[in-house]
Design a protein around this motif. Structure first.
Motif: not given
Lengths: 331, 258
Positions: B116-122, B87, B104, B125
């Motif tokens: 939510y998953h887009r932010h999780f992947m960021l 996170l 986040l 990354f």
């Protein structure tokens, strides 16, 4: 070991015949048409989510701004015009266009045109959004890539409905790679709309799925937690993924280990098990269980659903048509 | 009199494509499948060394197609082992010097789940790019590792800087600072006997980011606690590299909604 020319020649001709049957026997579009509907609808949703926070993901102060995105891909072949656009209005217009095109793909209007366009617009977004992507994007891109190669709008589509209303136009609307003579009757039954392009798309999708599962399984085979039988536990206690608390399964290490090992072996041997008529139903049932579990418990309903949809490519067009006719679709 | 059934292979199926078209399509599909197969093979064979020669050839030959057609995936879902999440622990500093904190991704603030998953992947990354501090001695010794580290660190800081700029604008702060955080996975013993909740604060570990003045800082694996024999009771390996850093008292998981 003796080698007989006649046997070799026979083997070669049989292999070539099998290759031709595998790739070039025309088949019906019913299965891919259903996949098209799901894929188009999911793409609408994907683009709607991007649109909902377009400024955050594409704007001048995006998470990964355009300059950084270009620099990240300085040494590869990933490029998108969206790496040069950050105007919020233009981005919003782009996403509205993408949603409209994908909606048309789902309903099947001018399908041969809108499906490649839906693939391309989504591809541009994927290239721009490095870092925010995951399995869902891989699956919908895979599906749309193969769907755009074939007349997947020949049934269950506005195109088909309009063609039925204008039987005299039907002959011209059908794809030029048909395997059977053009039929002037408005029938949409299996056998009437067979196409080689449908077969090629289906085969590519089937083989691509096998490669995904094979490497998914082989990579798990490298992990000790999968062999120990505890990988499922460490997956379900991941709070950031979890959407349904099923940690109570951990009260029985036997259940956890069984689920872990069944998943491991199913995924690894999927490329073999899916081709046999005997094991295919079981393999597909496992796919529904595994991906359904991911959708419900591991917080990825979109990814889980689309993997199940992708697996539908192993359902024959005639079976798909008969299932849908039972619920009064496509009669 | 019945006609003997001919083997399927000897039947002459009705192909609407001529032999030249079939050959051309066959070559195209084989090249495409090679591209699909080649990329996970390259990733699979790539360890500390470059990919295996055959996989490297496929990559060099079909690289433009693989990249542009969005085929550059390894398909390593939850593999080789399911690991902890990562996170972003974010410090927002306002013009008057006051601070706000947020963490986040946050499934309460980001809805629907795909957003939510887009932010999780960021967040994941950024962790993939994470180049943790190394010792000053290593930096001055002029070895290859520091060169690689400098390049990796520069990339990490570049991407993090873009994210910090975004957060400052998004939340109307003077500036934002991101520190990566690992969410350790609890064992069955912790969950069932010690009643540790999955979002218990003690499971969140800040990853080090300051380059120390002296001393080696390449971390040792965390997770020394060993439970009963059952595998699910063992503490899982955490992501490398990490040096567990307890959360500071002032850091909270305060939710800041956009």
């Amino acid at each position: 070991m003796s080698s007989q020319p006649h046997t070799d020649s026979s083997w070669l001709s049989e292999t070539l015949a099998a290759w031709n049957r595998f790739w070039f026997t025309p088949s019906a579009p019913h299965t891919l048409a259903v996949i098209r509907i799901f894929c188009g609808a999911m793409l609408v949703y994907v683009h709607a989510i991007w649109l909902s926070q377009a400024n955050d993901f594409f704007g001048p102060d995006a998470w990964i701004d355009a300059t950084t995105a270009r620099e990240l891909h300085e040494f590869d072949y990933i490029a998108s015009y969206l790496m040069f656009v950050s105007n919020p209005w233009l981005i919003s217009l782009h996403q509205l266009l993408a949603m409209s095109v994908c909606l048309l793909m789902a309903v099947g209007w001018m399908t041969r045109w809108v499906t490649p366009l839906a693939w391309f617009l989504t591809l541009m977004v994927c290239h721009r959004q490095t870092g925010a992507l995951f399995g869902l994007d891989q699956v919908v891109m895979m599906l749309s890539m193969y769907l755009m190669l074939c007349p997947c709008g020949a049934v269950y589509s506005l195109d088909a409905w309009l063609a039925q209303r204008r039987p005299d136009q039907r002959k011209h609307d059908q794809h030029d790679m048909r395997g059977s003579p053009a039929d002037k009757s408005p029938s949409t039954d299996v056998g009437q709309l067979d196409s080689v392009a449908i077969t090629i798309s289906s085969r590519l999708l089937q083989l691509h799925l096998c490669i995904i599962y094979m490497f998914g399984g082989l990579s798990k085979m490298r992990g000790d937690l999968w062999w120990e039988g505890s990988a499922m536990w460490w997956s379900i206690v991941n709070y950031e993924y979890q959407s349904l608390n099923i940690t109570w399964l951990g009260l029985s290490p036997l259940i956890i280990a069984t689920i872990t090992h069944v998943t491991l072996f199913w995924e690894t041997f999927y490329p073999a098990l899916i081709w046999s008529r005997l094991t295919r139903p079981l393999t597909l049932a496992m796919a529904v269980l595994v991906h359904g579990g991911i959708a419900v418990a591991l917080g990825m309903p979109t990814f889980g659903l689309m993997m199940i949809v992708a697996n539908m490519v192993f359902i024959s067009p005639s079976t798909m048509q008969s299932w849908l006719q039972r619920i009064n679709i496509g009669r | 009199m019945s006609v003997p059934h001919q083997p399927a292979a000897r039947e002459l199926p009705r192909y609407c494509l001529g032999p030249n078209a079939r050959v051309a399509i066959s070559v195209a599909v084989l090249l495409h499948l090679l591209a699909v197969l080649g990329e996970p093979l390259r990733m699979f064979t790539q360890g500390r060394q470059p990919a295996a020669p055959d996989a490297g050839v496929v990559r060099r030959t079909l690289g433009p197609y693989i990249d542009f057609a969005y085929l550059h995936h390894g398909y390593f879902f939850f593999a080789p082992n399911p690991g902890p999440s990562h996170l972003m622990d974010i410090r927002l500093i306002d013009a008057d010097g006051s601070e706000r904190h947020l963490r986040l991704p946050n499934h309460r603030a980001q809805w629907p789940r795909l957003l939510y998953h887009r932010h999780f992947m960021l967040s994941e990354f950024l962790f993939q790019l994470y180049a943790p501090p190394i010792s000053p001695q290593a930096v001055t010794e002029g070895a290859q590792v520091p060169d690689d580290w400098r390049r990796d660190r520069a990339l990490f800081e570049h991407v993090r800087s873009s994210m910090e700029k975004h957060l400052a604008v998004r939340y109307g702060a003077e500036r934002a600072e991101i520190q990566l955080m690992e969410h350790r996975l609890p064992s069955a013993v912790e969950v069932f006997e010690e009643h540790v909740k999955l979002d218990d604060e003690k499971l969140y570990i800040l990853l080090p980011d300051e380059v120390p003045l002296a001393g080696p800082t390449m971390p040792a694996p965390a997770g020394s606690a060993v439970g009963p024999s059952s595998a699910v009771n063992r503490t899982p390996p955490v992501s490398q590299p990490t040096t567990p850093t307890p959360m500071l008292p002032h850091q909270t998981s305060e939710e800041v909604k956009p």
